[in-house]
Design a protein around this motif. Structure first.
Motif, PDB file in Angstrom:
ATOM      1  N   LEU A 140       0.861  -1.183   0.000  1.00 48.01           N
ATOM      2  CA  LEU A 140       0.000   0.000   0.000  1.00 48.01           C
ATOM      3  C   LEU A 140       0.894   1.229   0.000  1.00 48.01           C
ATOM      4  CD1 LEU A 140      -2.655  -0.968   2.725  1.00 48.01           C
ATOM      5  CD2 LEU A 140      -2.978  -0.933   0.235  1.00 48.01           C
ATOM      6  N   PRO A 141       0.466   2.309  -0.652  1.00 49.57           N
ATOM      7  CA  PRO A 141       1.292   3.512  -0.714  1.00 49.57           C
ATOM      8  C   PRO A 141       1.273   4.287   0.607  1.00 49.57           C
ATOM      9  CG  PRO A 141      -0.800   3.895  -1.817  1.00 49.57           C
ATOM     10  CD  PRO A 141      -0.807   2.453  -1.377  1.00 49.57           C
ATOM     11  N   CYS A 142       2.296   5.099   0.810  1.00 48.55           N
ATOM     12  CA  CYS A 142       2.308   6.012   1.962  1.00 48.55           C
ATOM     13  C   CYS A 142       3.267   7.142   1.645  1.00 48.55           C
ATOM     14  CB  CYS A 142       2.757   5.285   3.234  1.00 48.55           C
ATOM     15  SG  CYS A 142       4.526   4.911   3.245  1.00 48.55           S
ATOM     16  N   LYS A 143       3.171   8.201   2.450  1.00 56.12           N
ATOM     17  CA  LYS A 143       4.139   9.306   2.319  1.00 56.12           C
ATOM     18  C   LYS A 143       5.250   9.057   3.340  1.00 56.12           C
ATOM     19  CE  LYS A 143       2.386  13.519   2.008  1.00 56.12           C
ATOM     20  NZ  LYS A 143       1.413  14.575   2.402  1.00 56.12           N
ATOM     21  N   LYS A 144       6.304   8.390   2.857  1.00 57.06           N
ATOM     22  CA  LYS A 144       7.394   7.958   3.737  1.00 57.06           C
ATOM     23  C   LYS A 144       8.227   9.141   4.223  1.00 57.06           C
ATOM     24  CE  LYS A 144      11.669   5.380   3.175  1.00 57.06           C
ATOM     25  NZ  LYS A 144      12.357   4.387   2.319  1.00 57.06           N
ATOM     26  N   VAL A 145       8.620   9.069   5.486  1.00 54.38           N
ATOM     27  CA  VAL A 145       9.427  10.114   6.112  1.00 54.38           C
ATOM     28  C   VAL A 145      10.822   9.592   6.451  1.00 54.38           C
ATOM     29  CG1 VAL A 145       9.618  11.481   8.243  1.00 54.38           C
ATOM     30  CG2 VAL A 145       7.424  11.319   7.084  1.00 54.38           C
ATOM     31  N   TYR A 146      10.889   8.326   6.872  1.00 53.46           N
ATOM     32  CA  TYR A 146      12.160   7.795   7.392  1.00 53.46           C
ATOM     33  C   TYR A 146      12.102   6.269   7.418  1.00 53.46           C
ATOM     34  CZ  TYR A 146      15.899   6.691  10.687  1.00 53.46           C
ATOM     35  OH  TYR A 146      17.024   6.174  11.266  1.00 53.46           O
ATOM     36  N   GLU A 147      13.287   5.674   7.261  1.00 54.10           N
ATOM     37  CA  GLU A 147      13.375   4.218   7.392  1.00 54.10           C
ATOM     38  C   GLU A 147      14.777   3.828   7.833  1.00 54.10           C
ATOM     39  OE1 GLU A 147      12.541   2.120   3.731  1.00 54.10           O
ATOM     40  OE2 GLU A 147      12.444   0.183   4.768  1.00 54.10           O
TER      41      GLU A 147
END
Ligand code: 5GP
Length: 115
Positions: free
Chosen positions: A18-25
């Motif tokens: 599913l898509p998301c607005k990624k900030v950090y990983e």
């Protein structure tokens, strides 16, 4: 405590289904913007592991995961630029407390509230 459902929405986000607005990983944690922000900044940080809630995580996660996850929470807040003005972290544990997604997550909330 209910068993972990590997098809919960955050597990699916972690797997890239599913898509998301990624900030950090990093190796322990993944962070992304909440789909319905309650404030100017509203980011969710989740561990890369199958934990239902903070209750589950604090009882069963390896020490390295616990340390790595909380370091990531602090780092995300720093990188979001909210440290100076302040922010709130929250985690709902259980349905009665308002938990709707049963993959442990921490809300980072800062700035003006949204209705
Ligand atoms: P809880 O109430 O379980 O502590 O918080 C779950 C949060 O996840 C809510 O703030 C809700 O807006 C957010 N959320 C639910 N589904 C999705 C989704 O598919 N994507 C994103 N980015 N956030 C979601």
């Amino acid at each position: 405590m209910a068993a972990y459902d590997p098809n919960n929405v955050f597990a699916r986000i972690l797997r890239g289904e599913l898509p998301c607005k990624k900030v950090y990983e990093d190796e322990f944690a993944f962070a992304f913007h909440d789909i319905q922000p309650k404030a100017e900044v509203h980011v969710l940080v989740i561990p890369k592991g199958a934990y239902v809630s903070l209750a589950d995580f604090s009882a069963t996660a390896p020490d390295a995961m616990v340390a790595g996850f909380w370091r990531a929470v602090g780092r995300v807040a720093r990188e979001l630029g909210v440290e100076e003005r302040g922010y709130r972290i929250a985690s709902n544990i259980g349905r009665e407390a308002g938990q709707i997604v049963f993959h442990f997550h921490v809300h980072i909330v800062s700035g003006a509230r949204r209705p």
